[in-house]
Design an enzyme around this catalytic site. Structure first.
Site, PDB file in Angstrom:
ATOM      1  N   GLY A 164      48.888 -41.784  17.091  1.00 36.42           N
ATOM      2  CA  GLY A 164      48.173 -42.747  15.932  1.00 36.42           C
ATOM      3  C   GLY A 164      47.050 -42.288  15.667  1.00 36.42           C
ATOM      4  O   GLY A 164      46.125 -43.344  15.281  1.00 36.42           O
ATOM      5  N   GLU A 275      59.101 -36.918  13.531  1.00 34.44           N
ATOM      6  CA  GLU A 275      58.034 -36.666  12.254  1.00 34.44           C
ATOM      7  C   GLU A 275      57.541 -35.424  11.857  1.00 34.44           C
ATOM      8  O   GLU A 275      57.326 -34.473  12.944  1.00 34.44           O
ATOM      9  CB  GLU A 275      56.806 -37.549  12.764  1.00 34.44           C
ATOM     10  CG  GLU A 275      56.885 -38.912  13.244  1.00 34.44           C
ATOM     11  CD  GLU A 275      55.779 -39.569  13.706  1.00 34.44           C
ATOM     12  OE1 GLU A 275      55.850 -40.689  13.880  1.00 34.44           O
ATOM     13  OE2 GLU A 275      54.489 -38.928  13.799  1.00 34.44           O
ATOM     14  N   ARG A 292      62.270 -44.142  20.239  1.00 34.26           N
ATOM     15  CA  ARG A 292      62.408 -45.480  19.837  1.00 34.26           C
ATOM     16  C   ARG A 292      62.884 -46.094  18.530  1.00 34.26           C
ATOM     17  O   ARG A 292      63.139 -45.456  17.861  1.00 34.26           O
ATOM     18  CB  ARG A 292      61.339 -46.471  20.026  1.00 34.26           C
ATOM     19  CG  ARG A 292      60.196 -45.985  19.048  1.00 34.26           C
ATOM     20  CD  ARG A 292      58.825 -46.937  18.841  1.00 34.26           C
ATOM     21  NE  ARG A 292      58.034 -46.568  17.870  1.00 34.26           N
ATOM     22  CZ  ARG A 292      57.221 -45.750  17.540  1.00 34.26           C
ATOM     23  NH1 ARG A 292      56.931 -44.926  18.680  1.00 34.26           N
ATOM     24  NH2 ARG A 292      56.687 -45.592  16.522  1.00 34.26           N
ATOM     25  N   VAL A 295      59.782 -49.415  13.383  1.00 34.43           N
ATOM     26  CA  VAL A 295      59.342 -50.529  12.288  1.00 34.43           C
ATOM     27  C   VAL A 295      60.039 -50.374  11.086  1.00 34.43           C
ATOM     28  O   VAL A 295      60.817 -51.270  10.723  1.00 34.43           O
ATOM     29  CB  VAL A 295      57.837 -50.667  12.069  1.00 34.43           C
ATOM     30  CG1 VAL A 295      57.852 -51.983  11.121  1.00 34.43           C
ATOM     31  CG2 VAL A 295      57.111 -50.957  13.354  1.00 34.43           C
TER      32      VAL A 295
HETATM   33  C1  MV4 Z   1      47.492 -33.715  11.398  1.00 37.10           C
HETATM   34  C2  MV4 Z   1      46.913 -33.774  10.072  1.00 37.10           C
HETATM   35  C3  MV4 Z   1      46.819 -32.604   9.449  1.00 37.10           C
HETATM   36  N1  MV4 Z   1      46.649 -31.133   9.890  1.00 37.10           N
HETATM   37  N2  MV4 Z   1      47.652 -32.358  12.130  1.00 37.10           N
HETATM   38  C4  MV4 Z   1      47.692 -38.387  12.309  1.00 37.10           C
HETATM   39  C5  MV4 Z   1      48.203 -39.047  13.492  1.00 37.10           C
HETATM   40  C6  MV4 Z   1      48.979 -38.080  14.196  1.00 37.10           C
HETATM   41  N3  MV4 Z   1      50.084 -38.215  14.642  1.00 37.10           N
HETATM   42  C7  MV4 Z   1      48.747 -36.651  13.865  1.00 37.10           C
HETATM   43  N4  MV4 Z   1      47.835 -36.909  12.376  1.00 37.10           N
HETATM   44  C8  MV4 Z   1      47.632 -35.960  11.437  1.00 37.10           C
HETATM   45  N5  MV4 Z   1      48.003 -34.617  12.072  1.00 37.10           N
HETATM   46  C9  MV4 Z   1      47.278 -31.271  11.434  1.00 37.10           C
HETATM   47  N6  MV4 Z   1      47.449 -30.078  11.792  1.00 37.10           N
HETATM   48  C10 MV4 Z   1      47.129 -35.120   9.668  1.00 37.10           C
HETATM   49  C11 MV4 Z   1      47.136 -36.227  10.429  1.00 37.10           C
HETATM   50  C12 MV4 Z   1      47.100 -37.398   9.602  1.00 37.10           C
HETATM   51  C13 MV4 Z   1      47.982 -38.163   9.288  1.00 37.10           C
HETATM   52  C14 MV4 Z   1      49.455 -37.971   9.705  1.00 37.10           C
HETATM   53  C15 MV4 Z   1      50.316 -38.689   9.334  1.00 37.10           C
HETATM   54  C16 MV4 Z   1      50.109 -39.909   8.724  1.00 37.10           C
HETATM   55  C17 MV4 Z   1      49.134 -40.212   8.261  1.00 37.10           C
HETATM   56  C18 MV4 Z   1      47.941 -39.273   8.659  1.00 37.10           C
HETATM   57  C19 MV4 Z   1      46.469 -39.598   8.300  1.00 37.10           C
HETATM   58  C20 MV4 Z   1      45.577 -39.172   8.870  1.00 37.10           C
HETATM   59  C21 MV4 Z   1      46.002 -37.837   9.587  1.00 37.10           C
END
Ligand code: MV4
Length: 446
Positions: A164, A275, A292, A295
């Site tokens: 998150g 994901e 899980r 939503v």
């Molecule tokens: C990232 C990324 C870009 N590059 N990893 C956000 C939540 C966490 N589960 C991982 N996330 C991200 N990881 C790399 N290597 C960008 C995000 C990210 C993001 C990912 C999914 C949905 C929305 C997002 C919003 C900002 C950043």
């Protein structure tokens, strides 16, 4: 089959689970905090037990009270819904020790996916594509900087106990490394009691696309296609859809197979989600696995025409699944999460009394909600008050149907995100399927 299921949750998902149990001839037990006494999940369950005061740690996260409620009512299974205890390995294990079936992942599966660096190592062994980065946790900034040069800036450092977006820092150049390292470690230590950090190449403006999976107790795993969850703000999703306008049939097959290999690696039992981050060249990379029901599960349900909560209960009871993968054809579903927040005031939460309510209806319209006219939204829990789901044959029809359904949705007494979602449905880039996770950063509400 189970005779009685206790639902360890509240709100729309508690109601959602109760409905399926009724259709399956299974008795239900609701649990509730004192502020939720007048909730619909309490009214519609066969029995209800108060498990504590409003703050979640004292009620919906109160394991001894929930187990006691299951024992006094003779429930033979517990459904945790999403959030709260749904991915709590200790709770899953305590249920097992008490001879109560936890309708979700085993403690081992939850642990193996809860630690993100460990989850990546597991997925690597399954051949799932990973974002280039450190091999497990980083020892120190020296090692971090070495790996960063190897994969190339920008990079992102992440808390292994995170999720998150907490404990994450983007680093654009080496001179910013030390400060980012210190603050990420501090934040993850404070939030999770674990300061393990790993590093990845930062993927700029990715899409968030996830594969819905189901696995049974006999090792059969299948995928139920994808959901696109790129439209989100501060890690809170606002719109989800199935299928994704960005995914080609070839890509769906590849992502589905990768996700299945990952789930098979941990002998995954139940419904779950892998994901992926997807870059502009359509490369996809493992991000995390959710053990899980999510939503946004209704968009998948509407496209595959099957009840995923029923699937969860059948799997938990030991019924084998068909094992057939699902590829969407001539069906499109979209969901808007309606939050009691004011989009004109920095999404300030708006708890309080709903003075009047009109829910949309008509062909292809589904509203999953626990609200009613006269209901008071408590300030103790998250602000989602409804999920509006529409189903049509094409994405274009879906957007038109969502627009008209949002207009019919009248909630008085509190502010909601509905005006924002109406404007989204009329946005040219959104309509063209032209968006990434950065979309909401520049979206202008009028
Ligand atoms: C990232 C990324 C870009 N590059 N990893 C956000 C939540 C966490 N589960 C991982 N996330 C991200 N990881 C790399 N290597 C960008 C995000 C990210 C993001 C990912 C999914 C949905 C929305 C997002 C919003 C900002 C950043």
């Amino acid at each position: 089959m189970f005779k009685k299921i206790l639902i360890a949750n509240r709100g729309e998902i508690a109601l959602r689970i109760i409905r399926t149990c009724k259709e399956m001839g299974i008795k239900t037990v609701a649990v509730y905090s004192t502020v939720d006494k007048e909730s619909l999940h309490v009214r519609f369950a066969d029995e209800a037990v108060c498990i504590g005061p409003a703050p979640s740690p004292l009620s919906y996260l109160n394991i001894p009270n929930i187990i006691a409620a299951a024992e006094i009512t003779n429930a033979d299974a517990i459904h945790p819904g999403y959030g709260f205890l749904s991915e709590n390995a200790k709770f899953s294990e305590i249920c097992r020790k008490h001879g109560i079936k936890f309708i979700g992942a085993t403690p081992e599966q939850i642990n193996s996916m809860g630690d993100k660096a460990n989850a990546k190592a597991t997925m690597k062994d399954a051949g799932v594509p990973l974002i280039p980065g450190s091999d497990g946790l980083l020892e120190d900034t020296k090692e971090g900087k070495r790996v960063a040069v190897e994969v190339g800036y920008p990079v992102i450092i992440k808390a292994t106990a995170g999720g998150g977006g907490r404990g994450m820092r983007i680093i654009w150049k080496e001179e910013d490394f030390d400060a980012a390292w210190d603050s990420a470690r501090q934040e993850s230590k404070a939030a999770f009691g674990n300061d393990g950090i790993y590093l990845e190449k930062y993927i700029e403006e990715p899409r968030h696309i996830e594969i819905q999976l189901a696995g049974d107790q006999y090792g059969t795993v299948c995928h139920l296609s994808e959901r696109d969850c790129s439209i989100q703000r501060r890690h809170q999703k606002l719109v989800e859809e199935c299928p994704s306008p960005f995914v080609t049939p070839e890509m769906r097959e590849k992502m589905g197979n990768a996700a299945k290999a990952g789930a098979a690696m941990i002998a995954y039992e139940g419904v779950g989600t892998i994901e992926f981050l997807v870059d502009k060249h359509r490369n996809f990379y493992f991000m995390e696995m959710n053990t899980r029901i999510q939503v946004e599960h209704p968009v998948t349900e509407e496209v595959i025409n099957y009840d995923l909560v029923k699937e969860q209960i059948l799997i938990a009871a030991g019924v084998p699944i068909s094992g057939k993968d699902y590829f969407p054809k001539d069906r499109w579903a979209m969901e808007c999460r309606i939050n009691a927040e004011d989009p004109y005031n920095n999404f300030r939460p708006c708890p309080g009394k709903i003075t009047s309510l009109h829910k949309p209806g008509g062909h292809g319209v589904r509203v999953d909600t626990h609200i009613y006219a006269g209901y008071t939204i408590p300030s103790n829990y998250d602000s989602m008050i409804a999920k509006l789901i529409v189903i049509a044959q094409t994405r274009e029809e879906c957007i038109v149907k969502m627009d008209r359904s949002l207009q019919e949705f009248i909630v008085e007494g509190v502010e909601t995100t509905i005006p924002l979602q109406i404007q989204l449905m009329r946005n040219d880039d959104f309509k063209a399927g032209n968006f990434t996770t950065a979309f909401m950063d520049t979206f202008k509400l009028v």
